[in-house]
Write an enzyme that holds these catalytic residues in place. Structure first.
Site, PDB file in Angstrom:
ATOM      1  N   SER A 225       0.772  -6.902  -2.306  1.00 49.64           N
ATOM      2  CA  SER A 225       0.352  -6.596  -3.926  1.00 49.64           C
ATOM      3  C   SER A 225      -0.735  -7.822  -4.090  1.00 49.64           C
ATOM      4  O   SER A 225      -0.967  -8.766  -3.331  1.00 49.64           O
ATOM      5  CB  SER A 225       1.667  -6.749  -4.892  1.00 49.64           C
ATOM      6  OG  SER A 225       1.134  -6.871  -6.112  1.00 49.64           O
TER       7      SER A 225
ATOM      8  N   TYR B 244       8.276 -11.880  -8.373  1.00 48.82           N
ATOM      9  CA  TYR B 244       7.602 -11.030  -7.654  1.00 48.82           C
ATOM     10  C   TYR B 244       6.282 -11.457  -6.671  1.00 48.82           C
ATOM     11  O   TYR B 244       6.065 -11.541  -5.747  1.00 48.82           O
ATOM     12  CB  TYR B 244       7.257  -9.872  -8.596  1.00 48.82           C
ATOM     13  CG  TYR B 244       6.382  -8.758  -8.050  1.00 48.82           C
ATOM     14  CD1 TYR B 244       6.922  -7.834  -7.393  1.00 48.82           C
ATOM     15  CD2 TYR B 244       5.239  -8.531  -7.883  1.00 48.82           C
ATOM     16  CE1 TYR B 244       6.566  -6.375  -6.943  1.00 48.82           C
ATOM     17  CE2 TYR B 244       4.331  -7.466  -7.343  1.00 48.82           C
ATOM     18  CZ  TYR B 244       5.153  -6.331  -6.944  1.00 48.82           C
ATOM     19  OH  TYR B 244       4.506  -5.409  -6.285  1.00 48.82           O
TER      20      TYR B 244
END
Length: 656
Positions: free
Chosen positions: A538, A551
Site C-alpha cells: 500500500s 495497517y
C-alpha cells in the site's frame, strides 16, 4: 481370509491397475484393467486372470471426467472386487525419484512432499503418478503405500554417465542425467537370464519402444548408460516428444522466433513427433552410440521397414520434377491462372511494405539512423526490435505458469487473478464467499480464459492453513510459479484506543501471511530457478496516516520483507517486488464515496472527485485494472531484473 495388494500406474491419459491375492507363496494375479482416453473418449475395461472381460464402461465422446473421476471409478471397482477382504497395501509406479531413491520407498507425507517437488522434471507424468497416492493418503493414512521409481534403476550408472558438462553448482542442484523407463529395464534384466544367460551376464542393449521410447546399455544386468537424461524428453524421438535437440536450437527459437520457456516446453513435449522413417533413423544412430558404450558386437538393431524405404525412394524420384517446377518452369507457372492467388498475395505484401513510413534520421532523443542493407548490425537490430517481449503479439506471456493469488474472490485480488489468467496462467484462488458463487466464479474464469482454476478457503491468519494451500496448488496445478500476496484487512482507530485483537489480526493477515506463503512456495521456485513473488502492499507502506497504526506497520513490514527476499534471491531466477496502491476504486471505497455524498449532500461525481483529492495529486483513483497490469508485468520475463522495488500506483501521493 486372504489379503490383497493393489498396483496402480496413473499416467497422463490413463490409469492402469492390477490386483493380486495374497495367500501362500507369491501373490497371484486376480484381475487387471485400465481406464484410458480420460480427456477424449473415456473407456474402462477389467479382465480376470485368464483374460476374460469382467467389467467395462464407455463414456460419451468428449466427456472430461478428469483424473479424479477416473481414479474414483477405478477405486470403486476395486472395492467391489475386494468384497470383505483386506487391502494390505498399494504399489505405485512413479516416474521420478530424484537422487534420494534408488530403491522402492514407503510413502508418507514427507516423502510425498519431496516427490511433488520433482514434478517440474517430469511434468507430463509426476503429478498424475502422485495424485492417487495423495488421495489414498488423505482417505486412509494407515494404508501402506509403496512407490517404485523409473529413475532408480539408473542410479547404478557411472558418475561420469550421469553428469553434464556444466558447473558443479548446477550438478549439485540436481541438473544431471537421471534416466527413465527403469522399471521396464529392471524387469528385462531380471527376465533375460531365462532367455539368454550369456547376454544377461555380459553386455546388452535394450530398447523400450512405444509412444515413449528409450534405450539402455546393460552390463551384468545393471544400467551403465541410457538415452534419456534430465527429463523424459531426451534421447529418441517419441510419439509427441522431439528427443535429443541441440541446446543451441532452443536459444535460436527464443532469439529469432520469440518463443518463451512455456512455448518451447509445449513444442518439445507436445507438438512434435517424427514419422516412422525419421524415428527409425534416429534409433539406428542412438543404437550405434550405445553399442560402443556397451562394447557389444551385433548388427544393426533397427531396420527401416519396407514401406518407409519405398516412400523415400519415391521422394527421391520426385526431386528432379520439383527442381524443374521451381527452376526453369517458373515463368510457365506465372502464366498459369491458378497461380494468381499467391501472386496477388505477394503483390499485396509488397504494397504494404511501400506504404510503411521510412525510418527517419537520427533524432536528439537517441534513435539510430536507418541501417543500410549491407550493414552487418542491421539483422541484429531487426531481431531485437521484432522479438522484444512487448512486441510478441498473440503470445500469452504466462502460458504454462501457475499462480496462487490470496484474497482473490473479489476486489483487487480478483482483478489480478483475471489478468494473470488472460495471460495463460493457471490459478488457485483464495478468499471468502459463498461456495456456490465461488464455484460459478471458477467456472467463468476457466471458460473465459481456458485455464484450470482451483480454490482454497485457507484462513490467512493460520500458518498451517497457508502451507496446506501451497501444497494443494502444487498437487492440483503441478507447481507454484507465481505467488501474489494480496489478502488484507483494515481497522481504523487511534493508537491508544486500538483493540489489541484487531492489531494481532491485521499483522497476521497483512504481514505474517505473506511470510508464511513465501516460506512455503519459495523452495520449489528456487529448485526450478524461476519464480515471481508480488506483494500487494500500500502507499501506507511508504508513508503514514493517522488512525491506521496496525495497517501502516504491517504494510511497512511487507515492503521490508519484499526487499529482504529480493536480496536473498538476487542471484536466482526468482524475483520479489511490491506494489503500493494509493486510493483504488473498489466496491469498499465506492461505499465510502456514497456515504460522503449522502452525508454532505454532494452529487455522486463531485463526491467521487473530492474523495481522492486530499491525498492524490491526480485527483483520481487508480483502477483495479492498472494494479493488475502492473502485477502481470512484474510476473513477466521482461521484469527479470526488477527486484525489491516498492512500486507506487498512487497518482503522485508519494511524490509530494
Amino acid at each position: 481370509m486372504s489379503d490383497a495388494i493393489l498396483v496402480l500406474n496413473a499416467g497422463s491419459s490413463s490409469i492402469k491397475f492390477s490386483m493380486f491375492g495374497v495367500r501362500t507363496g507369491a501373490p497371484a494375479l486376480e484381475c487387471r484393467g485400465q481406464i484410458e482416453g480420460i480427456y477424449t473418449t473415456p473407456r474402462f475395461a477389467a479382465a480376470d486372470a485368464a483374460g476374460n472381460t469382467v467389467a467395462q464402461r464407455a463414456w460419451d465422446e468428449g466427456a472430461r471426467i478428469g483424473h479424479d473421476g477416473a481414479l474414483a471409478h477405478v477405486l470403486g471397482y476395486v472395492r467391489d472386487a475386494l468384497g470383505t477382504r483386506h487391502l494390505a497395501g498399494v504399489g505405485h509406479r512413479v516416474v521420478h525419484g530424484g537422487l534420494d531413491h534408488a530403491q522402492p520407498a514407503r510413502v508418507d507425507g514427507d516423502v510425498l512432499g519431496a516427490l511433488e517437488r520433482l514434478a517440474p522434471l517430469a511434468p507430463l507424468h509426476q503429478p498424475h503418478n502422485l495424485a492417487p497416492i495423495r488421495a489414498l493418503l488423505d482417505a486412509s493414512p494407515e494404508l501402506p503405500q509403496v512407490a517404485c521409481f523409473d529413475t532408480a534403476f539408473h542410479r547404478s550408472c557411472p558418475e561420469l554417465a550421469q553428469m553434464f558438462a556444466l558447473p558443479p553448482r548446477l550438478r549439485e542442484a540436481g541438473v544431471r542425467r537421471y534416466g527413465f523407463h527403469g522399471l521396464s529395464y529392471e524387469y528385462i534384466a531380471a527376465a533375460l537370464p531365462s532367455y539368454d544367460a550369456r547376454a544377461a551376464a555380459g553386455r546388452a542393449v535394450v530398447l523400450h519402444l512405444g509412444n515413449g521410447a528409450s534405450m539402455c546399455a546393460l552390463a551384468a544386468g545393471q544400467s551403465v548408460a541410457t538415452t534419456m537424461g534430465f527429463t523424459p524428453v531426451d534421447g529418441l524421438p517419441m510419439g509427441t516428444r522431439c528427443g535429443t535437440l541441440d541446446p543451441g536450437a532452443l536459444v535460436y527459437l527464443m532469439d529469432i522466433h520469440g518463443m518463451d520457456a512455456r512455448a518451447i516446453e509445449r513444442l518439445i513435449y507436445h507438438r512434435v513427433g517424427p514419422d516412422r522413417r525419421v524415428r527409425n533413423l534416429e534409433r539406428r544412430a542412438d543404437a550405434a552410440r550405445l553399442r560402443r558404450c556397451a562394447r557389444a558386437p551385433g548388427d544393426r538393431l533397427v531396420h527401416l521397414p519396407h514401406r518407409p524405404r519405398a516412400r523415400l525412394a519415391l521422394r527421391r524420384a520426385r526431386r528432379p520434377r520439383r527442381a524443374r517446377v521451381h527452376g526453369r518452369d517458373r515463368r510457365a507457372r506465372r502464366a498459369d491462372p491458378r497461380a494468381s492467388v499467391p501472386r496477388r498475395g505477394l503483390a499485396g505484401a509488397r504494397a504494404r511494405r511501400r506504404r510503411q513510413p521510412a525510418r527517419g534520421p537520427a533524432r536528439e532523443h537517441g534513435h539510430e539512423p536507418r541501417r543500410g542493407l549491407g550493414d552487418p548490425d542491421r539483422r541484429r537490430a531487426y531481431d531485437c526490435a521484432s522479438y522484444a517481449p512487448a512486441a510478441r503479439k498473440g503470445i500469452a506471456m504466462l502460458k504454462g505458469r501457475t499462480a496462487v493469488v490470496t484474497g482473490s474472490t473479489s476486489g483487487i485480488g480478483l482483478g489480478i487473478a483475471r489478468a494473470l489468467a488472460a495471460q495463460g496462467a493457471e490459478l488457485l484462488l483464495n478468499g471468502l464467499g459463498d461456495a456456490a458463487e465461488i464455484g460459478k466464479l471458477r467456472a467463468s474464469i476457466a471458460a473465459e480464459y481456458g485455464v484450470r482454476v482451483a480454490y482454497s478457503s485457507a484462513d490467512m491468519s493460520k500458518p498451517a492453513a497457508i502451507e496446506t494451500m501451497v501444497a494443494q496448488a502444487t498437487r492440483e496445478l503441478g507447481r507454484v510459479d507465481i505467488l501474489v500476496n494480496n489478502a488484507g484487512i483494515q481497522h481504523v482507530a487511534p493508537v491508544h484506543q486500538f483493540p489489541p485483537e484487531r492489531w494481532d489480526a491485521i499483522i497476521a493477515i497483512n504481514l505474517s501471511a505473506a511470510f508464511h506463503g513465501i516460506r512455503a512456495a519459495l523452495p520449489q521456485m528456487l529448485e526450478r530457478d524461476w519464480g515471481r513473488i508480488v506483494n500487494i502492499a500500500s502507499v501506507h507502506g511508504l508513508v503514514a496516516s493517522i488512525d491506521k497504526s496496525a495497517y501502516v506497520a504491517a504494510k511497512h513490514g511487507l515492503v521490508g520483507l519484499t526487499k529482504v527476499v529480493a536480496l536473498e534471491t538476487a542471484k536466482t531466477g526468482v524475483t520479489c517486488n511490491a506494489i503500493c496502491p494509493g486510493w483504488v476504486l473498489t466496491p469498499l471505497i465506492q461505499a465510502q464515496i456514497d456515504a460522503l455524498a449522502a452525508r454532505e449532500g454532494l452529487a455522486p461525481e463531485v463526491a467521487r472527485r473530492r474523495f481522492p483529492a486530499e491525498k492524490q495529486p491526480s485527483q483520481d483513483f487508480a483502477t483495479i485494472e492498472q494494479i493488475a497490469a502492473a502485477t502481470v508485468y512484474l510476473c513477466s520475463d521482461s521484469a527479470a531484473q526488477i527486484r525489491g522495488i516498492a512500486l507506487p500506483v498512487d497518482g503522485g501521493w508519494t511524490a509530494q
